[in-house]
Design an enzyme around this catalytic site. Sequence first.
Site, short mmCIF file in Angstrom:
data_model
loop_
_atom_site.label_atom_id
_atom_site.label_comp_id
_atom_site.label_asym_id
_atom_site.label_seq_id
_atom_site.Cartn_x
_atom_site.Cartn_y
_atom_site.Cartn_z
N ALA A 172 0.86 -1.19 0.00
CA ALA A 172 0.00 0.00 0.00
C ALA A 172 0.89 1.23 0.00
CB ALA A 172 -0.87 -0.02 1.25
N GLY A 230 0.58 -5.12 0.78
CA GLY A 230 -0.52 -5.12 -0.18
C GLY A 230 -0.09 -5.70 -1.53
N GLU A 263 -0.53 -9.27 -1.13
CA GLU A 263 -1.98 -9.52 -1.03
C GLU A 263 -2.64 -9.48 -2.41
OE1 GLU A 263 -2.12 -6.53 2.10
OE2 GLU A 263 -3.23 -7.95 3.34
N GLU A 315 3.94 -5.48 7.38
CA GLU A 315 3.08 -4.45 7.99
C GLU A 315 3.41 -4.17 9.45
OE1 GLU A 315 2.07 -6.77 5.90
OE2 GLU A 315 0.58 -5.96 4.50
N1 3HC Z 1 4.55 3.56 0.05
C1 3HC Z 1 5.01 4.80 -0.25
N2 3HC Z 1 6.29 5.07 -0.57
C2 3HC Z 1 7.14 4.01 -0.56
C3 3HC Z 1 6.74 2.72 -0.25
C4 3HC Z 1 5.37 2.49 0.05
N3 3HC Z 1 4.89 1.27 0.33
N4 3HC Z 1 7.81 1.90 -0.32
C5 3HC Z 1 8.85 2.68 -0.67
N5 3HC Z 1 8.45 3.95 -0.83
C6 3HC Z 1 9.25 5.11 -1.27
C7 3HC Z 1 10.29 5.50 -0.23
O1 3HC Z 1 9.76 6.39 0.72
C8 3HC Z 1 11.36 6.12 -1.10
O2 3HC Z 1 10.93 7.42 -1.42
P1 3HC Z 1 12.01 8.60 -1.60
O3 3HC Z 1 12.91 8.17 -2.70
O4 3HC Z 1 11.18 9.78 -1.88
O5 3HC Z 1 12.72 8.69 -0.26
C9 3HC Z 1 11.29 5.30 -2.39
O6 3HC Z 1 10.01 4.67 -2.38
C10 3HC Z 1 12.35 4.23 -2.50
O7 3HC Z 1 12.33 3.46 -1.29
P2 3HC Z 1 13.67 2.96 -0.60
O8 3HC Z 1 14.62 4.09 -0.47
O9 3HC Z 1 13.27 2.24 0.64
O10 3HC Z 1 14.21 1.97 -1.73
P3 3HC Z 1 14.93 0.57 -1.57
O11 3HC Z 1 15.20 0.14 -2.94
O12 3HC Z 1 16.03 0.63 -0.57
O13 3HC Z 1 13.82 -0.42 -0.93
C11 3HC Z 1 11.67 -1.44 -0.70
C12 3HC Z 1 12.65 -0.73 -1.64
C13 3HC Z 1 12.23 -2.79 -0.26
C14 3HC Z 1 10.37 -1.64 -1.44
C15 3HC Z 1 11.44 -0.55 0.55
O14 3HC Z 1 11.12 0.76 0.13
C16 3HC Z 1 10.35 -0.99 1.47
O15 3HC Z 1 10.56 -1.87 2.27
N6 3HC Z 1 9.18 -0.37 1.36
C17 3HC Z 1 8.10 -0.60 2.28
C18 3HC Z 1 7.39 -1.88 1.97
C19 3HC Z 1 6.24 -2.09 2.92
O16 3HC Z 1 6.36 -1.92 4.12
N7 3HC Z 1 5.10 -2.49 2.36
C20 3HC Z 1 3.92 -2.68 3.14
C21 3HC Z 1 3.14 -1.42 3.17
S1 3HC Z 1 1.75 -1.56 4.26
C22 3HC Z 1 0.60 -2.40 3.36
O17 3HC Z 1 0.85 -2.83 2.27
C23 3HC Z 1 -0.72 -2.56 4.03
C24 3HC Z 1 -1.60 -3.51 3.34
O18 3HC Z 1 -1.62 -4.72 4.03
C25 3HC Z 1 -2.99 -2.98 3.23
#
Ligand code: 3HC
Length: 705
Positions: free
Chosen positions: A63, A109, A112, A132
């Site tokens: 998400a 997500g 998912e 999450e």
């Molecule tokens: N939402 C919004 N922005 C995100 C994002 C997300 N899920 N994931 C990454 N970004 C953004 C970062 O803030 C960053 O932005 P910036 O360049 O402006 O600072 C850019 O994307 C690149 O991210 P990273 O610097 O972290 O890049 P990496 O290549 O090192 O890592 C990644 C990539 C492994 C995808 C890492 O970004 C990550 O772990 N992201 C989070 C993943 C996550 O937690 N997903 C679950 C979200 S909650 C969810 O899905 C709820 C659902 O169940 C309903």
Amino acid sequence: MPELVRYDVRDRVAILTVDNPPVNALGPGVLEAIEAAVARVCADPGVDAMVLIGAGSTFIAGADIRIFGTLKTREQSLARSEGTHARLLRIEEATKPVVAAIHGNALGGGLEVAMACHYRVIAPDASVGQPEVTLGIIPGAGGTQRLPRLCGADLAIEMCTGGKPVPAARALSAGIVDLVAGANLLDDAVAFARAKAAAGETRKTRALVEKIADRSAGVAACAAARTTLAKTSRGLQAPLKAVDAIEAAFTLDFAAGSARERDLFAGCVTSTECRALVHMFFAEREAAKVPDVPKDTPVTPIVRAAVIGAGTMGGGIAMAYANVGIPVLLKDVDDGAVQRGLATIRRNYESSVAKGRMTSEALQRTLALITPTTTYDGFEDVDIVVEAAFEDMALKRVIFADLGRITKASCILASNTSSLDIDEFARASGRPGQVIGHHFFSPANVMKLLEIVRGRETSRETIATSLAVAKRLGKVGVVVGNCFAFVANRMLAYYMREALLLLEEGATVPQIDGALTAFGMPVGPFGMQDIAGIDVGWRIRQFLKSIGKTRAEGPQSAVPDRLYEMGRYGQKTGAGWYRYEPGSRERIHDPLVDQIAAEEAAKRGVTRRQVDDDEIVARIMTALTNEGARVLEEGYATRASDIDVVYCHGFGYPRHVGGPMFYADTVGLPTVLARIKEYRERHGNYWKPAGLLEKLAAEGRGFNG
Ligand code: 3HC
């Protein structure tokens, strides 16, 4: 507007490419576009099946985390989740095979969505995960219901409570994915989809029963997980909620289980835990952005490194480099010192092997990257030197002068000093543009923070390279200014000051440590000093005296000096703030320390009294925040969130509280200010509110906006 989902057809298989840079997060309109594309395939007579794939470096990374901040109430969360669940059900209902093709990561997500597809094909180096909990929430788009149906209770619990991604091979053997692709993911996914279409097969994850058939085993696995989490979750709520949701997959049908998930998710997403962890997610990424260092600043590639000083810090830094495959020269004054350092490094690696965290081959390979030396031979080829010699300005000046002469012009000259003036090293080197502080935290091979201290003349390239080095070493780099003790230790001094004063006022060592560990710190201030060594603190105080400084303003407790004089250095001498039985690290309360504290309190005219735990936490946190505010107003940190990152990663401040500045925002700055004024009345004028704190409180603002 570029299309969020591209639609291409190859030999009667539609390729739906999600294109929402940088990580294809499910931002506004993305899931809607996927649903619409799936519906278009089903209505398209020229297409038999479809592959859902991500553009760029990854499948869907989850998400859009920014959305959580907009969900202020349970009702808003429930409404949003219901919409998401319904969309995924419609995708799952597709009449033609839907195959997710996963490269990079399918996270949250993203996984998912992939599980709502009928099948999953994965690239060999990709991974899947439900991270999450690291954001204070649980999977909220059916993950807690579909994942157990694919892989059973144990792995679902592991993934949803631990948050760690699972690599392709394990995902395949567990049943989360159906095929690990060869060299070309898309080709293999298209072929897979075509075969399923030819066989007339679609498979709905939500209809699978085998892995959830043994209901009592699932419930028992959840009960066992709760028992473990009670000991390990350190106050985090989300992992326990994830278990509750997974349990519903075993006790309720899919629709009711999904409703339970939505309800639990709504509780999490509106929690302070979630707000704090989301704050930390963005804070860690913001920290890498330095206003006057543009994104495209050239970075020096680091191929070879050198470390000067083979003591605890130098050895740990050499390990940090070797661990990521960078060959490193480790220099000390004589062979004895280098060999002692190397022996400690070997012991550390052997302990990792014994714990199963490293293979013997990896040990040999990594150790071979560290070359001991007592000379500067080879320094002419290195791209970075990290100096970790004793905290002695004269000695360091000589070292930097040597380095300025010996190393190549592009070589970064970093110092691991924890308090000395970087600009003095810069002058001594004759190459001030390349000189910078790289302040590691002990143990340097483990702790995540790299405090990057910019001097007056440090070049942008050196700063950009330092941030890149931090990332490469698996650390979080934060650029700070060159003030005394920099940001982390400067703030720690106020944290310690207040703990010592509370001790003199009547709190006990275990009480103070206990109050702070209950708050979420991994170890209290006194337990931490017993690990670091009371002699180390004493030496720093002597050094500071010699340059006419103290660590923190305000009354200075003499209790630590008394312990030092008694030879109580901490764990290594069997006594410090606590007593230790031979061979044990169990902290035993020592009334002798209370007695010393009472004696020192009497000398300073402090009346002893009962101190309660709330006061301990409030006083210590207020001291920390006030000093953080000063750091910020003096311009030594770029933003409040950088300070949060420093304190969380340097000293284990609980991320789920969000760091000291975020915590102050949650308490409310008027309350923090009122506390400072009250403490000034009660304890003296050394309690002075930072101007920035007063200003923000008056404006009704917080440190983070
Ligand atoms: N939402 C919004 N922005 C995100 C994002 C997300 N899920 N994931 C990454 N970004 C953004 C970062 O803030 C960053 O932005 P910036 O360049 O402006 O600072 C850019 O994307 C690149 O991210 P990273 O610097 O972290 O890049 P990496 O290549 O090192 O890592 C990644 C990539 C492994 C995808 C890492 O970004 C990550 O772990 N992201 C989070 C993943 C996550 O937690 N997903 C679950 C979200 S909650 C969810 O899905 C709820 C659902 O169940 C309903």
